[in-house]
Scaffold this motif. Sequence first.
Motif, PDB file in Angstrom:
ATOM      1  N   ALA A  16      25.228  58.479  -3.071  1.00  0.00           N
ATOM      2  CA  ALA A  16      25.574  59.063  -1.778  1.00  0.00           C
ATOM      3  C   ALA A  16      24.395  59.125  -0.813  1.00  0.00           C
ATOM      4  N   ASP A  17      23.173  59.041  -1.318  1.00  0.00           N
ATOM      5  CA  ASP A  17      22.007  59.181  -0.454  1.00  0.00           C
ATOM      6  C   ASP A  17      21.914  57.975   0.483  1.00  0.00           C
ATOM      7  N   SER A  18      21.674  58.226   1.763  1.00  0.00           N
ATOM      8  CA  SER A  18      21.550  57.119   2.722  1.00  0.00           C
ATOM      9  C   SER A  18      20.146  56.516   2.717  1.00  0.00           C
ATOM     10  N   TRP A  19      19.225  57.112   1.970  1.00  0.00           N
ATOM     11  CA  TRP A  19      17.858  56.600   1.849  1.00  0.00           C
ATOM     12  C   TRP A  19      17.598  56.210   0.401  1.00  0.00           C
ATOM     13  N   MET A  20      17.103  54.992   0.190  1.00  0.00           N
ATOM     14  CA  MET A  20      16.852  54.513  -1.172  1.00  0.00           C
ATOM     15  C   MET A  20      15.411  54.024  -1.304  1.00  0.00           C
ATOM     16  N   PRO A  21      14.890  53.987  -2.526  1.00  0.00           N
ATOM     17  CA  PRO A  21      13.550  53.434  -2.716  1.00  0.00           C
ATOM     18  C   PRO A  21      13.574  51.914  -2.553  1.00  0.00           C
ATOM     19  N   CYS A  22      12.407  51.334  -2.383  1.00  0.00           N
ATOM     20  CA  CYS A  22      12.290  49.878  -2.177  1.00  0.00           C
ATOM     21  C   CYS A  22      12.376  49.084  -3.472  1.00  0.00           C
ATOM     22  N   LYS A  23      12.120  49.737  -4.586  1.00  0.00           N
ATOM     23  CA  LYS A  23      12.063  49.034  -5.869  1.00  0.00           C
ATOM     24  C   LYS A  23      13.370  48.283  -6.126  1.00  0.00           C
ATOM     25  N   GLY A  24      13.254  46.985  -6.368  1.00  0.00           N
ATOM     26  CA  GLY A  24      14.407  46.143  -6.656  1.00  0.00           C
ATOM     27  C   GLY A  24      14.930  45.363  -5.462  1.00  0.00           C
ATOM     28  N   VAL A  25      14.523  45.744  -4.238  1.00  0.00           N
ATOM     29  CA  VAL A  25      14.963  45.011  -3.052  1.00  0.00           C
ATOM     30  C   VAL A  25      14.269  43.650  -3.054  1.00  0.00           C
ATOM     31  N   ALA A  26      15.052  42.569  -2.975  1.00  0.00           N
ATOM     32  CA  ALA A  26      14.493  41.216  -3.007  1.00  0.00           C
ATOM     33  C   ALA A  26      14.002  40.770  -1.635  1.00  0.00           C
ATOM     34  N   MET A  27      14.726  41.163  -0.577  1.00  0.00           N
ATOM     35  CA  MET A  27      14.348  40.733   0.772  1.00  0.00           C
ATOM     36  C   MET A  27      14.928  41.691   1.795  1.00  0.00           C
ATOM     37  N   VAL A  28      14.155  41.947   2.850  1.00  0.00           N
ATOM     38  CA  VAL A  28      14.662  42.679   3.997  1.00  0.00           C
ATOM     39  C   VAL A  28      14.783  41.702   5.162  1.00  0.00           C
ATOM     40  N   LEU A  29      15.711  42.010   6.066  1.00  0.00           N
ATOM     41  CA  LEU A  29      16.001  41.170   7.214  1.00  0.00           C
ATOM     42  C   LEU A  29      15.929  42.014   8.477  1.00  0.00           C
ATOM     43  N   GLU A  30      15.234  41.479   9.485  1.00  0.00           N
ATOM     44  CA  GLU A  30      15.222  42.096  10.804  1.00  0.00           C
ATOM     45  C   GLU A  30      15.496  41.014  11.842  1.00  0.00           C
ATOM     46  N   VAL A  31      16.273  41.378  12.858  1.00  0.00           N
ATOM     47  CA  VAL A  31      16.513  40.529  14.018  1.00  0.00           C
ATOM     48  C   VAL A  31      15.970  41.295  15.215  1.00  0.00           C
ATOM     49  N   THR A  32      15.051  40.689  15.967  1.00  0.00           N
ATOM     50  CA  THR A  32      14.441  41.410  17.083  1.00  0.00           C
ATOM     51  C   THR A  32      15.490  41.826  18.097  1.00  0.00           C
ATOM     52  N   SER A  33      15.252  43.011  18.676  1.00  0.00           N
ATOM     53  CA  SER A  33      16.166  43.509  19.704  1.00  0.00           C
ATOM     54  C   SER A  33      15.359  44.255  20.757  1.00  0.00           C
ATOM     55  N   THR A  34      15.629  45.531  20.965  1.00  0.00           N
ATOM     56  CA  THR A  34      15.006  46.267  22.067  1.00  0.00           C
ATOM     57  C   THR A  34      13.517  46.546  21.856  1.00  0.00           C
ATOM     58  N   ARG A  35      13.062  46.554  20.616  1.00  0.00           N
ATOM     59  CA  ARG A  35      11.646  46.813  20.310  1.00  0.00           C
ATOM     60  C   ARG A  35      11.097  45.718  19.405  1.00  0.00           C
ATOM     61  N   PRO A  36      10.936  44.486  19.913  1.00  0.00           N
ATOM     62  CA  PRO A  36      10.511  43.384  19.043  1.00  0.00           C
ATOM     63  C   PRO A  36       9.141  43.596  18.415  1.00  0.00           C
TER      64      PRO A  36
END
Length: 192
Positions: A104-124
């Motif tokens: 249920a927690d909306s915040w998770m640790p980074c351990k195990g994440v293979a890749m993060v994705l960002e698409v530039t928008s209002t604050r590139p």
Amino acid sequence: MTAMAHQPLTQADVLLEGFLALETPEGFRAELIEGEIVVTPPPDGDHEDYIGLIVEQVHQHSRTRMQFSGNKGLKLESRGDCPQDRVIPDGTFAPRELRLYRGADSWMPCKGVAMVLEVTSTRPKADREAKRRCYARGGIALYLLVDREASSITLFSNPEKDDYREQCTRPFGKPLALPEPFSFDLETADFL
């Protein structure tokens, strides 16, 4: 029995407490990045289109079955007198077998994440610099940045301390090789 002395709240504690108490309007995202509270408006259609194109290819071509989330925030380690960073990537990919997005927690640790994705928008600049440092500190192996202003896509890899040691940038229209656990060439022709 003696009463335990209460530790005085630090500025970082107060900032984190205030951040966690924020209520943002629907569609807005609040993040705590390097000691600064950042609120971003809902993304536009092109922003979501890039994410959809990448997610579709990962699900079709990745050697490892991946789960995707565009809603889970990441908790990163505190640095010095700054509070723990709380960053919400445009997307995270993790091997399905790990089932990282449960709970249920909306915040998770980074351990195990293979890749993060960002698409530039209002604050590139935040995507290009501050978030890159956050993800490197979190030990996330791969950071994929779609830079709409530069019409390019960059894969950052080999995190060490506050940054990534390697990066590979391709203009839109050229494929970008994604290493293990993905092991396929991400096509960007549809980004044009």
